[in-house]
Design an enzyme around this catalytic site. Structure first.
Site, PDB file in Angstrom:
ATOM      1  N   TRP A  38       0.567  -1.018   0.260  1.00 13.25           N
ATOM      2  CA  TRP A  38      -0.087  -0.026   0.101  1.00 13.25           C
ATOM      3  C   TRP A  38       0.914   1.257  -0.292  1.00 13.25           C
ATOM      4  CZ3 TRP A  38      -5.085   1.473  -0.190  1.00 13.25           C
ATOM      5  CH2 TRP A  38      -4.894   2.768   0.347  1.00 13.25           C
ATOM      6  N   ASP A  41      -0.427   9.180   0.496  1.00 15.09           N
ATOM      7  CA  ASP A  41       0.487  11.019  -0.289  1.00 15.09           C
ATOM      8  C   ASP A  41       1.808  10.376  -0.888  1.00 15.09           C
ATOM      9  OD1 ASP A  41      -2.208  10.911   1.898  1.00 15.09           O
ATOM     10  OD2 ASP A  41      -1.422  12.294   2.803  1.00 15.09           O
ATOM     11  N   GLN A  57       3.696   7.654   1.784  1.00 17.23           N
ATOM     12  CA  GLN A  57       2.584   7.219   3.216  1.00 17.23           C
ATOM     13  C   GLN A  57       3.185   5.605   2.292  1.00 17.23           C
ATOM     14  OE1 GLN A  57       0.749   8.819   6.084  1.00 17.23           O
ATOM     15  NE2 GLN A  57       3.289   9.692   5.441  1.00 17.23           N
ATOM     16  N   PHE A 100       3.477   9.451   9.280  1.00 17.94           N
ATOM     17  CA  PHE A 100       2.628  10.185   8.743  1.00 17.94           C
ATOM     18  C   PHE A 100       3.289  11.397   7.954  1.00 17.94           C
ATOM     19  CE2 PHE A 100      -2.816   9.161  10.578  1.00 17.94           C
ATOM     20  CZ  PHE A 100      -1.614   8.181  10.736  1.00 17.94           C
ATOM     21  N   ARG A 169      -1.806  17.343  11.732  1.00 20.36           N
ATOM     22  CA  ARG A 169      -0.774  17.008  10.789  1.00 20.36           C
ATOM     23  C   ARG A 169      -0.247  17.754   9.910  1.00 20.36           C
ATOM     24  NH1 ARG A 169      -5.599  14.114  11.067  1.00 20.36           N
ATOM     25  NH2 ARG A 169      -6.871  14.369   9.500  1.00 20.36           N
ATOM     26  N   ASP A 170       0.610  16.175   8.876  1.00 18.13           N
ATOM     27  CA  ASP A 170       1.526  17.091   7.567  1.00 18.13           C
ATOM     28  C   ASP A 170       1.825  17.785   7.555  1.00 18.13           C
ATOM     29  OD1 ASP A 170      -0.229  14.531   7.797  1.00 18.13           O
ATOM     30  OD2 ASP A 170      -2.523  14.969   6.351  1.00 18.13           O
ATOM     31  N   GLU A 226      -6.385  18.601   5.029  1.00 18.79           N
ATOM     32  CA  GLU A 226      -5.143  17.806   5.210  1.00 18.79           C
ATOM     33  C   GLU A 226      -3.968  18.226   4.385  1.00 18.79           C
ATOM     34  OE1 GLU A 226      -6.226  13.492   7.049  1.00 18.79           O
ATOM     35  OE2 GLU A 226      -7.057  13.680   4.644  1.00 18.79           O
ATOM     36  N   TRP A 311      -9.210   7.930  -1.495  1.00 28.19           N
ATOM     37  CA  TRP A 311      -9.893   7.388   0.398  1.00 28.19           C
ATOM     38  C   TRP A 311     -11.177   6.401  -0.677  1.00 28.19           C
ATOM     39  CZ3 TRP A 311      -6.103   6.344   2.689  1.00 28.19           C
ATOM     40  CH2 TRP A 311      -5.424   6.875   3.878  1.00 28.19           C
TER      41      TRP A 311
HETATM   42  C1  FRU Z   1      -3.535  11.997   3.889  1.00 28.96           C
HETATM   43  C2  FRU Z   1      -3.539  11.229   5.702  1.00 28.96           C
HETATM   44  C3  FRU Z   1      -2.911  12.679   6.094  1.00 28.96           C
HETATM   45  C4  FRU Z   1      -1.943  11.721   6.787  1.00 28.96           C
HETATM   46  C5  FRU Z   1      -2.062  10.322   5.966  1.00 28.96           C
HETATM   47  C6  FRU Z   1      -1.490   8.482   7.005  1.00 28.96           C
HETATM   48  O1  FRU Z   1      -4.343  10.855   2.679  1.00 28.96           O
HETATM   49  O2  FRU Z   1      -5.030  11.460   5.684  1.00 28.96           O
HETATM   50  O3  FRU Z   1      -2.933  13.118   6.587  1.00 28.96           O
HETATM   51  O4  FRU Z   1      -0.548  11.842   7.148  1.00 28.96           O
HETATM   52  O5  FRU Z   1      -2.934  10.297   5.020  1.00 28.96           O
HETATM   53  O6  FRU Z   1      -1.611   7.908   6.020  1.00 28.96           O
END
Ligand code: FRU
Length: 490
Positions: A38, A41, A57, A100, A169-170, A226, A311
């Site tokens: 898998w 991002d 990710q 993340f 996050r991010d 995000e 998603w």
């Molecule tokens: C966006 C997200 C981010 C997070 C990551 C987790 O697609 O949800 O906010 O850091 O994916 O995999």
């Protein structure tokens, strides 16, 4: 387990799993994906040590989302990417639920990756369901990353500023003058999207600056922003966010989440971003999320890569032992107070053969040498006397992905009902012809289509899952028209 041990374990697992994944017909030939399992991002898109780097990710242990690692690929030309060792694994107290999304920047010859340490909490205890904080890992050679002892370098959003502390996050880091800035995605107490900004002299000690931008619930800009990104394109500041949970408006915002931008002006004194345009999305297809940009100083341009999935969508490649891919690199251009995205010019290197056709017809046409599953197709339709056109891609007896354009309404419709593997639905966008001409530039790669309309004015990107036999390309004019075709096998 130490970080090093966890990375080695993941590498071994990945190597074994890739044997199955490599056999998958849908695996892209020229887009970035992991050897197996898998990905989501893009992370840490940057230039370091003579190469472009893209992290992502990554869950190396299955084709489903799981505790996030950072996978890694690099390229000297944005065309040929090679897989590098897995960069980050979730082994520490502050990131044990996942490393993340985040970004990367060079400082003093070293590469600093800044990411979110995610920790899951037991929600049944009544409090927050997670702790998210910002962390740093440093690499000298671009391969091996060491997490710093000061982690997390940003523990928490200040409590009294109207921002919830749970979702945080991010981080996207950049340099301005002598200081570093980082923008992080959050949500307001009312649960609308927002971003906060911090500054630092050394990337380790951070000081809260301000809420850089936020939305209200009434604006329909989602409950959480995000993957914020900040950069510059053609002299304009651009703030990019991926709002979760925007509600559909007519034929717009039909995907679960969106990714788009505001043009505006960053005030580095106050830390506020002045939004000068309404939110607009980058891509009107089914599969585009969490784009990340990098400022390519060498060529004075802003490059964007996104996750070419969404998603909650069906991801039939999971059964083949892999899941998810990146978009092609796109150059952002500001024009008419909006952002165009164009394929990076380097991608012409992918072209293996060249065919040109020019026809004037009102009948359905196809060409023996215009067919395939990995290609670039440039088609210009002169609609002066016609009412529209259908372009059918990945055609077999029972399959096709249909692009329909209607000159009366200016609507371009992408129909995936016969794109294979039970995926379905339509996406559409209004776009006017230019001098009566509609131009499409399309990149096809096994299980993806990226459709650039009128030189990047609009883009629709989607995954498709046809069989190997589905290689037909069919032009169906609605009225008499001239069609000019340039076709390149990849
Ligand atoms: C966006 C997200 C981010 C997070 C990551 C987790 O697609 O949800 O906010 O850091 O994916 O995999």
């Amino acid at each position: 387990m130490t970080h090093q041990e966890a990375l080695e374990k993941a590498e071994l697992f990945q190597k074994e799993a890739s044997k199955q994944a490599e056999k998958s017909y849908w695996k892209p030939k020229y887009h970035i994906t992991a050897p197996a399992n898998w990905i989501n991002d893009p992370n840490g898109f940057c230039y370091f040590d003579g190469e472009y780097h893209l992290f992502y990710q990554y869950h190396p242990y299955s084709a489903e989302w799981g505790p996030m690692h950072w996978g890694h690929a690099s390229s000297s030309d944005l065309v040929e990417w090679r897989t590098r060792p897995i960069a980050l694994a979730p082994t520490d107290e502050y990131d044990k639920g996942g490393c993340f999304s985040g970004s990367a920047i060079e400082k003093d010859g070293k590469l600093y990756a800044m990411y979110t340490g995610h920790v899951d909490l037991d929600k049944s205890l009544g409090g927050n369901d997670r702790i998210e904080s910002q962390c740093i890992a440093i690499s000298e050679d671009g391969d091996t990353f060491k997490k710093v002892e000061n982690n997390p370098v940003i523990k928490k959003v200040p409590e009294n500023i109207g921002i919830r502390t749970e979702h945080f996050r991010d981080p996207k880091v950049w340099k301005h003058g002598d200081l570093y800035y980082v923008v992080v995605g959050v949500q307001t107490l009312e649960e609308s999207g927002a971003v906060v900004v911090y500054k630092s002299k050394d990337l380790i000690n951070w000081e809260f600056l301000n809420i850089m931008a936020k939305s209200t619930v009434e604006e329909n800009l989602g409950f959480m922003w995000e993957c914020p990104n900040f950069g510059e394109a053609d002299g304009r500041d651009i703030l990019i966010v991926s709002p979760q949970g925007m509600k559909p408006e007519a034929e717009k915002y039909l995907n679960v989440h969106q990714s788009g931008f505001f043009l505006g002006k960053m005030n580095y004194e106050t830390g506020e971003f002045d939004r000068q345009t309404a939110f607009d999305i980058f891509d009107y297809g089914f599969d585009f999320y969490a784009p990340q940009i990098m400022q390519d100083e060498k060529n004075n341009r802003c490059i964007m890569i996104s996750w070419l999935d969404m998603w909650e969508s069906k991801m039939p490649e999971q059964k083949d032992g892999w899941c998810g891919m990146m978009s092609i690199p796109r150059i952002l251009k500001v024009k008419d107070n909006t952002v165009y995205s164009l394929p990076a010019p380097e991608l012409v290197k992918l072209r293996k053969s060249e065919v040109h056709h020019e026809v004037t017809t009102d009948k359905t046409v196809s060409f023996d040498d215009v067919a395939g599953d990995c290609y670039e197709l440039n088609a210009v339709f002169d609609l002066t006397e016609a009412n529209g056109v259908n372009l059918k891609l990945r055609v077999s007896e029972n399959e096709e992905t249909d692009i329909a354009y209607d000159k009366e309404t200016n609507i371009l419709l992408l129909d995936r009902d016969k794109s294979g593997s039970g995926i379905e639905g339509q996406r559409q966008i209004e776009v006017a012809p230019i001098d009566n001409k509609l131009s499409l530039r399309i990149f096809s790669d096994r299980s993806s289509l990226e459709i650039f309309i009128n030189d990047g004015q609009r883009v629709l990107s989607s995954r498709v899952y046809p069989t190997e036999e589905a290689t037909g390309i069919v032009f169906v004019p609605n009225g008499l028209m001239n069609i000019s075709i340039d076709f390149y096998k990849i």
